[in-house]
Enzyme design. Structure first.
Site, PDB file in Angstrom:
ATOM      1  N   HIS A   1       0.845  -1.205   0.000  1.00 16.91           N
ATOM      2  CA  HIS A   1       0.000   0.000   0.000  1.00 16.91           C
ATOM      3  C   HIS A   1       0.869   1.240   0.000  1.00 16.91           C
ATOM      4  O   HIS A   1       2.088   1.172   0.181  1.00 16.91           O
ATOM      5  CB  HIS A   1      -0.911   0.030   1.239  1.00 16.91           C
ATOM      6  CG  HIS A   1      -0.173   0.200   2.524  1.00 16.91           C
ATOM      7  ND1 HIS A   1       0.520  -0.837   3.125  1.00 16.91           N
ATOM      8  CD2 HIS A   1       0.013   1.288   3.319  1.00 16.91           C
ATOM      9  CE1 HIS A   1       1.093  -0.389   4.233  1.00 16.91           C
ATOM     10  NE2 HIS A   1       0.803   0.896   4.379  1.00 16.91           N
TER      11      HIS A   1
ATOM     12  N   HIS B   1       4.750   0.315   0.287  1.00 10.97           N
ATOM     13  CA  HIS B   1       5.436  -0.476   1.314  1.00 10.97           C
ATOM     14  C   HIS B   1       4.489  -1.531   1.863  1.00 10.97           C
ATOM     15  O   HIS B   1       3.276  -1.487   1.631  1.00 10.97           O
ATOM     16  CB  HIS B   1       6.014   0.414   2.421  1.00 10.97           C
ATOM     17  CG  HIS B   1       5.010   1.260   3.137  1.00 10.97           C
ATOM     18  ND1 HIS B   1       4.574   2.465   2.642  1.00 10.97           N
ATOM     19  CD2 HIS B   1       4.342   1.078   4.301  1.00 10.97           C
ATOM     20  CE1 HIS B   1       3.692   3.000   3.478  1.00 10.97           C
ATOM     21  NE2 HIS B   1       3.524   2.167   4.498  1.00 10.97           N
TER      22      HIS B   1
ATOM     23  N   ASP C   1       0.529   5.105   2.000  1.00 16.28           N
ATOM     24  CA  ASP C   1      -0.291   5.759   3.019  1.00 16.28           C
ATOM     25  C   ASP C   1      -0.970   7.007   2.450  1.00 16.28           C
ATOM     26  O   ASP C   1      -0.394   7.707   1.619  1.00 16.28           O
ATOM     27  CB  ASP C   1       0.592   6.213   4.195  1.00 16.28           C
ATOM     28  CG  ASP C   1       1.371   5.062   4.816  1.00 16.28           C
ATOM     29  OD1 ASP C   1       0.891   3.924   4.786  1.00 16.28           O
ATOM     30  OD2 ASP C   1       2.470   5.343   5.342  1.00 16.28           O
TER      31      ASP C   1
ATOM     32  N   ARG D   1       5.923   6.367  14.471  1.00 19.33           N
ATOM     33  CA  ARG D   1       5.821   6.937  13.130  1.00 19.33           C
ATOM     34  C   ARG D   1       5.436   8.404  13.181  1.00 19.33           C
ATOM     35  O   ARG D   1       4.490   8.772  13.868  1.00 19.33           O
ATOM     36  CB  ARG D   1       4.769   6.164  12.336  1.00 19.33           C
ATOM     37  CG  ARG D   1       4.666   6.631  10.904  1.00 19.33           C
ATOM     38  CD  ARG D   1       3.644   5.818  10.143  1.00 19.33           C
ATOM     39  NE  ARG D   1       2.564   6.674   9.721  1.00 19.33           N
ATOM     40  CZ  ARG D   1       1.568   6.305   8.936  1.00 19.33           C
ATOM     41  NH1 ARG D   1       1.497   5.072   8.487  1.00 19.33           N
ATOM     42  NH2 ARG D   1       0.632   7.155   8.597  1.00 19.33           N
TER      43      ARG D   1
HETATM   44  O1  AKG Z   1       5.491  -1.303  10.456  1.00 16.98           O
HETATM   45  C1  AKG Z   1       5.970  -1.059   9.351  1.00 16.98           C
HETATM   46  O2  AKG Z   1       7.036  -1.523   8.980  1.00 16.98           O
HETATM   47  C2  AKG Z   1       5.212  -0.149   8.424  1.00 16.98           C
HETATM   48  C3  AKG Z   1       3.776  -0.027   8.802  1.00 16.98           C
HETATM   49  C4  AKG Z   1       3.023   0.900   7.894  1.00 16.98           C
HETATM   50  O3  AKG Z   1       2.472   0.519   6.901  1.00 16.98           O
HETATM   51  C5  AKG Z   1       3.010   2.323   8.205  1.00 16.98           C
HETATM   52  O4  AKG Z   1       3.489   2.729   9.280  1.00 16.98           O
HETATM   53  O5  AKG Z   1       2.504   3.089   7.369  1.00 16.98           O
HETATM   54 FE   FE2 Z   2       1.753   2.206   5.719  1.00 22.21          FE
END
Ligand code: AKG
Ligand code: FE2
Length: 282
Positions: free
Chosen positions: A96, A258, A98, A273
């Site tokens: 996907h 990702h 974001d 994040r």
């Molecule tokens: O946990 C991860 O490695 C990425 C998770 C994810 O898709 C995000 O934080 O947007």
């Molecule tokens: Fe993500």
């Protein structure tokens, strides 16, 4: 220490020889340029706390406070990307990008590893610059000048489903049906010109792109699936990032996909994040 940028196989670049807590303006500019060029940048052995994380992200732009993920208890700017030992699903467990469900999709995110499983929990990235470049002429002409509709309602709203088997859902750790119902399903070009690099990138993704503009989901499916299948099967444009303590990854939502691998059942994985605001795409 000398700042060194080493492209990684497939997509992205590893940046060494810097301390993210104490970046000079020249170092920051080199990092920003590497981000625009490579789509994903990776750092190792960084000793950063929450304030350092926020300060680094803020150099790229304003912080987007996530509407769907749980926030860090002490820092609302930091979203918790967490999987506890008892959880089965993870966040981002399918290819996907974001925020494509926003009119002005977020530029990118800076993800810091805080607690890692003993094994597994790597993150895959794919280059949407390379995905566009390697489409055959027939597919390129089939999508030329077209737009696509994106939505987050099936993921974050009431009765979220796992459409395309690429769910971003995570068992109550995400979701906010009140906010999700206000999402308006924006339209973006299928091929965008990247706001930072000026390069063309394929901008559809299996989690949030529902159809081509002016077509139903069913009418769109044959061509849309071909685009997705091209990225799934083009391993040359993928990279696999193996997290270690002190690792940080920053990805560009406009030029990469990702996928957080969910192969560490029964273990905890805690990531912090921070997401940076973006702009309308053309
Ligand atoms: O946990 C991860 O490695 C990425 C998770 C994810 O898709 C995000 O934080 O947007
Ligand atoms: Fe993500």
């Amino acid at each position: 220490m000398t700042l060194t940028i080493t492209p990684t196989q497939g997509v992205g670049a590893e940046i060494t020889g810097i301390d993210l807590k104490a970046l000079s303006d020249a170092e920051f500019q080199a990092i920003e340029q590497a981000f625009a060029e490579h789509g994903a940048i990776f750092f190792r052995d960084q000793d950063t706390n929450e304030d350092d994380h926020i300060a680094f992200a803020q150099r790229f732009g304003d912080i987007n406070i996530n509407r769907f993920f749980g926030a860090h208890p002490g820092y609302p700017q930091i979203a918790m990307v967490a999987k506890e030992p008892g959880d089965t699903d993870n966040i981002g467990g399918g290819w996907h990008t974001d925020h494509s469900y926003d009119f002005e999709p977020a530029l990118g995110s800076v993800l810091v590893a805080r607690e890692l499983p003993a094994t597994g929990g790597d993150t895959m990235f794919a280059s949407m610059y390379a995905a566009y470049e390697t489409l055959d002429d027939e597919l390129k002409s089939a999508i030329e000048g077209r737009n696509a509709v994106h939505s987050g309602r099936h993921i974050f709203g009431e009765g979220a489903d796992t459409h395309y088997n690429q769910s971003d859902a995570g068992e109550g750790r995400i979701g906010n049906s009140d906010v999700a119902e206000t999402l308006k399903d924006p339209v973006h070009p299928v091929v965008i010109t990247h706001p930072l690099s000026g390069k063309k990138a394929l901008y559809v993704n299996p989690a949030f792109t529902v159809s081509f503009e002016g077509e139903s989901r069913d009418e769109s499916a044959p061509l849309m699936s071909k685009l997705f299948a091209h990225v799934f099967s083009s391993h040359a444009l993928h990279t696999r990032f193996v997290w270690k303590p002190g690792s940080i990854a920053m990805w560009d939502n406009c030029s990469t996909w990702h996928w957080a691998l969910n192969d560490y059942q029964g273990q905890r994985r805690i990531m912090h994040r921070i997401t940076i605001e973006g702009c309308a795409l053309h």
